[in-house]
Scaffold this motif. Structure first.
Motif, PDB file in Angstrom:
ATOM      1  N   GLU A 123     -84.593 -12.734 -10.779  1.00  0.00           N
ATOM      2  CA  GLU A 123     -85.406 -13.353 -11.830  1.00  0.00           C
ATOM      3  C   GLU A 123     -84.536 -14.229 -12.731  1.00  0.00           C
ATOM      4  O   GLU A 123     -84.920 -15.346 -13.078  1.00  0.00           O
ATOM      5  CB  GLU A 123     -86.095 -12.271 -12.654  1.00  0.00           C
ATOM      6  N   GLU A 178     -84.739 -18.294 -13.369  1.00  0.00           N
ATOM      7  CA  GLU A 178     -84.890 -18.863 -14.713  1.00  0.00           C
ATOM      8  C   GLU A 178     -83.657 -19.657 -15.141  1.00  0.00           C
ATOM      9  O   GLU A 178     -83.601 -20.153 -16.262  1.00  0.00           O
ATOM     10  CB  GLU A 178     -85.167 -17.736 -15.715  1.00  0.00           C
ATOM     11  N   ARG A 236     -91.073 -11.325  -5.799  1.00  0.00           N
ATOM     12  CA  ARG A 236     -89.648 -11.015  -5.636  1.00  0.00           C
ATOM     13  C   ARG A 236     -89.402  -9.781  -4.770  1.00  0.00           C
ATOM     14  O   ARG A 236     -88.465  -9.746  -3.982  1.00  0.00           O
ATOM     15  CB  ARG A 236     -88.974 -10.869  -6.999  1.00  0.00           C
TER      16      ARG A 236
END
Length: 158
Positions: A45, A49, A78
């Motif tokens: 994640e 980002e 994910r």
């Protein structure tokens, strides 16, 4: 089509398909992620980002989370992306063992070795969950198979 099924590539595709199906089934029966799984998903994640400093400062290796982020960029959640990467590593292990054993010991032993890796419970376990082991085992075994082939070719040319 029948000729492909009898060919070495067709037979290897069958072994890989069975390995894939077995790993996918094992994943479908998994109730809880492996203990490092949430960490890898959080790192993926962070990569998605763009928080690279956080990822690179973490003590865990970034390749597995990076591949999870890459696969999840294709509209895959994910967790599923992580399992796809793990299963791909498991399939790479099966193929690499086949190639290595075929080059060193011959085709008959290579088929036995490939089936053993495809069906072995531990190999299935660590390449059907959110774990980096499947990926790194596949990369290691491919590197080993290529090294042995390279050494063999070097010895032949001497």
């Amino acid at each position: 089509m029948a000729r492909f099924a009898r060919s070495e590539g067709g037979r290897l595709a069958l072994v890989l398909f069975v390995a894939l199906a077995l790993r996918a089934y094992a994943w479908s029966q998994t109730a809880v992620l492996f203990n490092d799984g949430p960490i890898f998903l959080a790192l993926a994640e962070a990569i998605g980002e763009g928080r690279w400093a956080e990822v690179l400062a973490h003590p865990y290796h970034p390749l597995y989370p990076g591949l999870i982020a890459l696969v999840s960029a294709f509209s895959v959640d994910r967790e599923t992306a992580a399992v796809v990467v793990s299963i791909a590593g498991g399939l790479l292990s099966v193929a690499a063992v086949f190639w290595f054993v075929r080059d060193v010991f011959g085709r008959d032993v290579a088929w036995l070795a490939a089936w053993m890796v495809a069906l072995h419970p531990w190999a299935v376990d660590f390449s059907s969950d959110v774990m980096s082991d499947g990926l790194y085992t596949g990369i290691f075994l491919l590197g080993f198979a290529l090294m042995v082939r390279g050494v063999g070719l070097a010895l032949i040319s001497i």
